[in-house]
Design a protein around this motif. Structure first.
Motif, PDB file in Angstrom:
ATOM      1  N   UNK A 158       0.851  -1.196   0.000  1.00 26.16           N
ATOM      2  CA  UNK A 158       0.000   0.000   0.000  1.00 26.16           C
ATOM      3  C   UNK A 158       0.883   1.241   0.000  1.00 26.16           C
ATOM      4  N   UNK A 159       0.533   2.203  -0.835  1.00 26.02           N
ATOM      5  CA  UNK A 159       1.215   3.497  -0.846  1.00 26.02           C
ATOM      6  C   UNK A 159       0.230   4.581  -0.446  1.00 26.02           C
ATOM      7  N   UNK A 160       0.627   5.422   0.495  1.00 23.89           N
ATOM      8  CA  UNK A 160      -0.207   6.527   0.961  1.00 23.89           C
ATOM      9  C   UNK A 160       0.551   7.830   0.743  1.00 23.89           C
ATOM     10  N   UNK A 161      -0.039   8.724  -0.017  1.00 20.50           N
ATOM     11  CA  UNK A 161       0.546  10.040  -0.250  1.00 20.50           C
ATOM     12  C   UNK A 161      -0.068  11.034   0.730  1.00 20.50           C
ATOM     13  N   UNK A 162       0.773  11.922   1.250  1.00 18.13           N
ATOM     14  CA  UNK A 162       0.348  12.846   2.300  1.00 18.13           C
ATOM     15  C   UNK A 162       0.267  14.278   1.777  1.00 18.13           C
ATOM     16  N   UNK A 163      -0.569  15.071   2.423  1.00 16.54           N
ATOM     17  CA  UNK A 163      -0.683  16.480   2.053  1.00 16.54           C
ATOM     18  C   UNK A 163       0.444  17.303   2.650  1.00 16.54           C
ATOM     19  N   UNK A 164       1.070  16.774   3.688  1.00 12.71           N
ATOM     20  CA  UNK A 164       2.196  17.448   4.338  1.00 12.71           C
ATOM     21  C   UNK A 164       3.074  16.405   5.011  1.00 12.71           C
ATOM     22  N   UNK A 165       4.356  16.692   5.228  1.00 10.78           N
ATOM     23  CA  UNK A 165       5.258  15.701   5.837  1.00 10.78           C
ATOM     24  C   UNK A 165       4.841  15.347   7.263  1.00 10.78           C
ATOM     25  N   UNK A 166       5.150  14.131   7.660  1.00  8.54           N
ATOM     26  CA  UNK A 166       4.916  13.685   9.038  1.00  8.54           C
ATOM     27  C   UNK A 166       6.240  13.249   9.644  1.00  8.54           C
ATOM     28  N   UNK A 167       6.361  13.437  10.937  1.00  9.34           N
ATOM     29  CA  UNK A 167       7.557  13.016  11.665  1.00  9.34           C
ATOM     30  C   UNK A 167       7.310  11.660  12.302  1.00  9.34           C
ATOM     31  N   UNK A 168       8.272  10.769  12.200  1.00  5.58           N
ATOM     32  CA  UNK A 168       8.140   9.442  12.786  1.00  5.58           C
ATOM     33  C   UNK A 168       9.392   9.129  13.592  1.00  5.58           C
ATOM     34  N   UNK A 169       9.276   8.127  14.447  1.00  2.00           N
ATOM     35  CA  UNK A 169      10.397   7.694  15.296  1.00  2.00           C
ATOM     36  C   UNK A 169      10.786   6.278  14.895  1.00  2.00           C
ATOM     37  N   UNK A 170      12.053   6.102  14.578  1.00  2.00           N
ATOM     38  CA  UNK A 170      12.556   4.772  14.240  1.00  2.00           C
ATOM     39  C   UNK A 170      12.607   3.888  15.483  1.00  2.00           C
ATOM     40  N   UNK A 171      12.694   2.567  15.307  1.00  2.00           N
ATOM     41  CA  UNK A 171      12.703   1.663  16.468  1.00  2.00           C
ATOM     42  C   UNK A 171      13.751   1.980  17.520  1.00  2.00           C
ATOM     43  N   UNK A 172      14.931   2.497  17.110  1.00  2.00           N
ATOM     44  CA  UNK A 172      15.986   2.781  18.081  1.00  2.00           C
ATOM     45  C   UNK A 172      16.018   4.235  18.535  1.00  2.00           C
ATOM     46  N   UNK A 173      14.997   5.010  18.149  1.00  2.00           N
ATOM     47  CA  UNK A 173      14.855   6.348  18.709  1.00  2.00           C
ATOM     48  C   UNK A 173      15.132   7.514  17.787  1.00  2.00           C
ATOM     49  N   UNK A 174      15.781   7.299  16.647  1.00  4.71           N
ATOM     50  CA  UNK A 174      16.050   8.406  15.729  1.00  4.71           C
ATOM     51  C   UNK A 174      14.768   8.852  15.034  1.00  4.71           C
ATOM     52  N   UNK A 175      14.679  10.140  14.740  1.00  6.80           N
ATOM     53  CA  UNK A 175      13.502  10.679  14.072  1.00  6.80           C
ATOM     54  C   UNK A 175      13.743  10.836  12.580  1.00  6.80           C
ATOM     55  N   UNK A 176      12.648  10.836  11.842  1.00  7.51           N
ATOM     56  CA  UNK A 176      12.703  11.059  10.413  1.00  7.51           C
ATOM     57  C   UNK A 176      11.457  11.783   9.963  1.00  7.51           C
ATOM     58  N   UNK A 177      11.487  12.289   8.740  1.00  9.94           N
ATOM     59  CA  UNK A 177      10.338  13.013   8.178  1.00  9.94           C
ATOM     60  C   UNK A 177      10.034  12.418   6.808  1.00  9.94           C
ATOM     61  N   UNK A 178       8.763  12.112   6.569  1.00  8.28           N
ATOM     62  CA  UNK A 178       8.365  11.496   5.306  1.00  8.28           C
ATOM     63  C   UNK A 178       7.114  12.177   4.768  1.00  8.28           C
TER      64      UNK A 178
END
Length: 211
Positions: A158-178
């Motif tokens: 499944x692919x979901x396109x977003x209207x704006x970026x979201x911030x997520x947390x990786x399993x070991x604690x680092x953050x990312x934006x997608x």
């Protein structure tokens, strides 16, 4: 506790949550799936592999029990092997009881057991479609183009396109934006249909606008 490195703390937290999943798994309950929401399982591609690992670990444990002559070494090895089997089974149980969730309001929550959890509000979802891909073997992968892959069995559906970026947390604690999400669902058509239907029902009716 603050002196314990973040990675170690998160690993211990993930492990505790996974072990806690045995209860709901045995009782066939799901973790935080509200009434009216759709639970979206994703364990299909990994189930055979998980049970295969457990089988191999059990055979190894029995084999070592037969060939190790020293009682102390035998006892230590037995504890380590048995705990390893329990952890693999707990990881699978955590994935079963923590499915993805499509909310009745069109929101989306994508998870992988106790290791990953990301909530996306309905207003942030622009489009969703069935889209089978085969990224690399990593569980969480963020590409340079801002596409987040949450793969199971090295695949997403499944692919979901977003209207704006979201911030997520990786399993070991680092953050990312997608700004685009790709994840696996055992029944991707059902997941996409639920997302589309919920978004359509939540959209304002143009005919109801004041004249």
């Amino acid at each position: 506790m603050s002196r314990v490195p973040l990675v170690a703390r998160r690993l211990l937290m993930h492990e505790a949550r996974a072990l806690h999943s045995f209860g709901p798994w045995v009782l066939r309950r799901r973790h935080q799936v509200p009434e009216g929401a759709l639970a979206v399982p994703y364990t299909g591609p990994q189930t055979a592999m998980m049970y295969g690992m457990i089988f191999v670990s059990v055979i190894e444990t029995v084999g070592l029990a037969l060939i190790i002559p020293w009682p102390v070494v035998h006892a230590i090895t037995l504890v380590i092997d048995v705990y390893g089997v329990v952890l693999v089974l707990a990881l699978h149980a955590a994935c079963v009881v923590r499915p993805h969730v499509v909310g009745s309001d069109g929101s989306l929550r994508i998870r992988y057991g106790a290791l990953f959890d990301l909530r996306i509000p309905a207003a942030t979802i622009a489009a969703a479609r069935v889209d089978r891909r085969y990224p690399d073997a990593r569980l969480v992968r963020l590409g340079p183009d801002g596409v987040l892959d949450l793969a199971v069995g090295s695949q997403t559906t499944v692919t979901v396109e977003l209207t704006e970026p979201v911030t997520f947390v990786r399993p070991l604690g680092r953050q990312g934006v997608a700004h685009t999400l790709r994840f696996h669902a055992d029944d991707p058509r059902e997941a996409v249909a639920a997302l589309t239907r919920a978004r359509r029902e939540a959209a304002p009716d143009p005919s109801a606008a004041p004249q």
